[in-house]
Design an enzyme around this catalytic site. Sequence first.
Site, PDB file in Angstrom:
ATOM      1  N   LYS A  22       0.831  -1.203   0.000  1.00  0.00           N
ATOM      2  CA  LYS A  22       0.000   0.000   0.000  1.00  0.00           C
ATOM      3  C   LYS A  22       0.865   1.253   0.000  1.00  0.00           C
ATOM      4  CE  LYS A  22      -1.666   1.508   3.976  1.00  0.00           C
ATOM      5  NZ  LYS A  22      -1.428   2.942   4.233  1.00  0.00           N
ATOM      6  N   ASN A  23       1.887   1.260   0.823  1.00  0.00           N
ATOM      7  CA  ASN A  23       2.723   2.458   0.971  1.00  0.00           C
ATOM      8  C   ASN A  23       3.574   2.739  -0.263  1.00  0.00           C
ATOM      9  OD1 ASN A  23       1.691   2.909   3.505  1.00  0.00           O
ATOM     10  ND2 ASN A  23       3.406   1.964   4.588  1.00  0.00           N
ATOM     11  N   CYS A 119      -4.045  12.795  12.711  1.00  0.00           N
ATOM     12  CA  CYS A 119      -4.599  11.444  12.642  1.00  0.00           C
ATOM     13  C   CYS A 119      -4.424  10.796  13.998  1.00  0.00           C
ATOM     14  CB  CYS A 119      -3.909  10.627  11.556  1.00  0.00           C
ATOM     15  SG  CYS A 119      -2.182  10.286  11.888  1.00  0.00           S
ATOM     16  N   ARG A 124       1.214  14.771  11.620  1.00  0.00           N
ATOM     17  CA  ARG A 124       2.279  14.581  10.638  1.00  0.00           C
ATOM     18  C   ARG A 124       2.219  15.765   9.682  1.00  0.00           C
ATOM     19  NH1 ARG A 124       1.521   8.345   8.901  1.00  0.00           N
ATOM     20  NH2 ARG A 124      -0.595   8.625   9.643  1.00  0.00           N
ATOM     21  N   ASP A 310       5.731   1.115  11.747  1.00  0.00           N
ATOM     22  CA  ASP A 310       4.507   0.420  11.342  1.00  0.00           C
ATOM     23  C   ASP A 310       4.472  -1.041  11.788  1.00  0.00           C
ATOM     24  OD1 ASP A 310       3.323   2.612  10.241  1.00  0.00           O
ATOM     25  OD2 ASP A 310       3.697   2.066   8.155  1.00  0.00           O
ATOM     26  N   ARG A 403      -7.872  -0.858   5.365  1.00  0.00           N
ATOM     27  CA  ARG A 403      -6.996   0.122   4.728  1.00  0.00           C
ATOM     28  C   ARG A 403      -5.642  -0.486   4.362  1.00  0.00           C
ATOM     29  NH1 ARG A 403      -5.257   3.958   8.234  1.00  0.00           N
ATOM     30  NH2 ARG A 403      -4.280   4.873   6.398  1.00  0.00           N
TER      31      ARG A 403
END
Length: 425
Positions: A22-23, A119, A124, A310, A403
């Site tokens: 995803k990233n 968030c 960030r 993460d 997500r």
Amino acid sequence: MDQIRIKGGIPLKGKIHISGAKNAALPLMAASLLTKEVLTLKNLPHLADIMTMSSLLIQHGVKITMTDDGVGTLRFDSSKIFNLKAPYDIVRKMRASVLVLGPLVARYGKAKVSLPGGCAIGTRPVDIHLFALEKMGAKIEIKEGYIIAKTENGYLTGCDITFPKVTVGGTENILMAATLAKGQTVLRNAACEPEITDLAECLVKMGADISGIGTNTLVINGRDSLHSATHKVVSDRIEAASYAIAAAITRGKIEIVDADLKNLTAVARVLTECGVSLNETECGFIADAENAFLIGTDVMTEPYPGFPTDVQAQLTALLATASGASLITETIFENRFMHVPELARMGANINVHGPSSAIVRGVKSLSGAEVMATDLRASMCLVLAGLFAEGETTINRVYHLDRGYENLEEKLSACGAFIERIARN
């Protein structure tokens, strides 16, 4: 909202195929704005964040078509962009939406992008992105919650930029912008995550002139235009680490397929210190904790190639079941221990000290409980704890998982887990 129900205590055994990252996929999708020709991306994961970025690009005017080749392929045609505004109602859903800023300003000389805001795991800010764009000649105004960027002559100008701190999103945004800037841009103290390497390699396929790929100094000679390309998204190292920890926490054995252990050096070191056996295969690696006696270890999150933030929450769940005490130090984001109170509901012994550290004392067993996910990686942390715990665990707010983890229930079920999604209206 849906829930996930898990009955724990089952050692996992089998194979899990890792999806595209995803990233990596999100900046690659934003890169499609740099060219009027078609960018084809393969190995895109089917995730909520991918759908959000697709919606954002479509409202800019990108035509997206899907192929039925079975490998997650999308074609992005940005030849007819008609809207240079990234609206709040989309950007608020996903911070990576700000990655359209650099490409839009580079190609069209202007853009209006909503501020992404904070968030759950801390603020960030995008101030570094804006600082770099200003150095490249953009005039920046913050008005009514939007970043309004304009260039005087319709283009950015290359320059020497030293990021005041390592920033993944900032590196991605400015790297993309520099590919169409006039002259040479040098990015120093750049982030060098594998996902940034993947982006740079895709940009080179599109005709960009980039050297220093994989290092913290990138040199980009701007081009007048970029062209079409086809690129396969790199595999998701965070997903691979998460499933390796699933094998460890259940004292099982899982072959992680389509993953590169070389991108997980820090994670591999920590898991090995805990007593997990990791062995490379032709197409990935095997995480083996059968009959292992796991012990605690200290870990500090750092920019790549350090231990990734993460994976911190997932590792916390594992250390909560290992013998002895561990110290976890979080240096990337504040407020990233929100999973700790939920683990405590299951019987974990964890003490948080300030915003940046936690002492984890391992316990012999956890008990299933009803818990609530607070963010994406915290969600996976609770899944892992549930796989280990005695009895039944119910996880609420699992939309976070959607997500970042493709086909989570199916992948774990194939390895013997009792896990199911319960639809709630």
